[in-house]
Design a protein around this motif. Sequence first.
Motif, PDB file in Angstrom:
ATOM      1  N   LYS A 158     -13.828 -15.698  12.152  1.00 19.01           N
ATOM      2  CA  LYS A 158     -12.384 -15.926  11.985  1.00 19.01           C
ATOM      3  C   LYS A 158     -11.609 -15.390  13.182  1.00 19.01           C
ATOM      4  CE  LYS A 158     -13.095 -15.758   7.008  1.00 19.01           C
ATOM      5  NZ  LYS A 158     -12.864 -15.040   5.745  1.00 19.01           N
ATOM      6  N   ASP A 159     -11.935 -14.179  13.616  1.00 19.73           N
ATOM      7  CA  ASP A 159     -11.310 -13.672  14.837  1.00 19.73           C
ATOM      8  C   ASP A 159     -11.710 -14.507  16.038  1.00 19.73           C
ATOM      9  OD1 ASP A 159      -9.716 -11.551  13.947  1.00 19.73           O
ATOM     10  OD2 ASP A 159     -11.363 -10.121  13.982  1.00 19.73           O
ATOM     11  N   VAL A 162      -9.587 -17.745  16.049  1.00 25.56           N
ATOM     12  CA  VAL A 162      -8.200 -17.491  16.439  1.00 25.56           C
ATOM     13  C   VAL A 162      -8.109 -17.215  17.938  1.00 25.56           C
ATOM     14  CG1 VAL A 162      -6.256 -15.897  16.205  1.00 25.56           C
ATOM     15  CG2 VAL A 162      -7.455 -16.692  14.169  1.00 25.56           C
ATOM     16  N   TRP A 298      -7.204 -12.231  12.538  1.00 30.78           N
ATOM     17  CA  TRP A 298      -7.298 -13.520  11.855  1.00 30.78           C
ATOM     18  C   TRP A 298      -6.424 -13.558  10.601  1.00 30.78           C
ATOM     19  CZ3 TRP A 298      -8.977 -13.770   6.812  1.00 30.78           C
ATOM     20  CH2 TRP A 298      -9.671 -12.661   6.314  1.00 30.78           C
TER      21      TRP A 298
END
Length: 328
Positions: A158-159, A162, A298
């Motif tokens: 997720k990070d 992003v 995120w």
Amino acid sequence: MEGIMSKLPEHLKVLIAEMKGVMAKGLAATPGYKEPGWKGYRFSMLFNSDATKKVYEEYDFPDNSIILSSFPKTGTNWIAEILKQMIFGFDEKAMAMMKDIPHLFSMLEGAKGEKLELWNYLSLPRTPFLTHLPAPLLNFEKIKRSHTKVIIPIRNPKDQAVSWYHFSKGPGFAPIREHLNAEWSQFLSDYVDGKQPVPVTKPGEGYAEFLLGWNEYKDDPNVLFVHFENLKKDPTNEIRRMAKFLAIDLNEEQISVVRERTSFDTMKKTQEDSTSDSDMNAVRKSMNLIRKGQVGSWKDTFTVAQSEMMDDMMSKKLSGTDIEFIYQ
């Protein structure tokens, strides 16, 4: 580098000048999206299948080389700088030499395959390579035969997504802008479906497949996985762990120096330094490689549904492995 330049064959001198020119102009002037090439993988911008094929079939890594093989935006630039400081940071002559080598000469899939000849003319304690190549595009038999060590960064997806989203909005990605939706929801959907030309991937594949490929070698003594989140939480311990894996003898004072030189604040300041003339810093500036470097950002971008979609996709693709992500 001037002394070395005089010893280089003419075609390498020309290639060095060419690559420095490309970096000076910025990546906006490079070729854009390319149709799938060698073994069905997509190569965009400065990455190409010809160089990759040459590395796989013809190139023999110097003994005890180091390869940082990473999926984009998983800590590549940070770990690369840590490795550079560990290997060359206490050798002024070697560090000056590395400063003058065009960044793309270290990238296995970057520029032209002939660039690899340069390393035959350099007297370095270890030869470092960077790559976004997945495991199937690297000849692991050659890696083992040369006692080369491979470091694989892992960052929670997720990070990573992003970070890739913000990164790809920069001017350096103009050549493939039409393939990168500017609206987050569609960007993420395309990303999950493997529709973006993220180097180096097959159509329909992405980060999960990259991890799956390297997971086959997780127990090999020549391979080390480094979690971005652990490096962020305890850089001293992770630097110490990497040094041990690479058999680089650093005392505690030197480890502290490496940590300080590679802190986010230090690297961000260097990136913004208008007086820096290194090729690598030109890359950092043009592509804003040092942005936030945070864990958990995120949460400010993902909706609950998007978070669940990412969890579901990764769970299905990585089923049967012990790959785990760290969230905070």
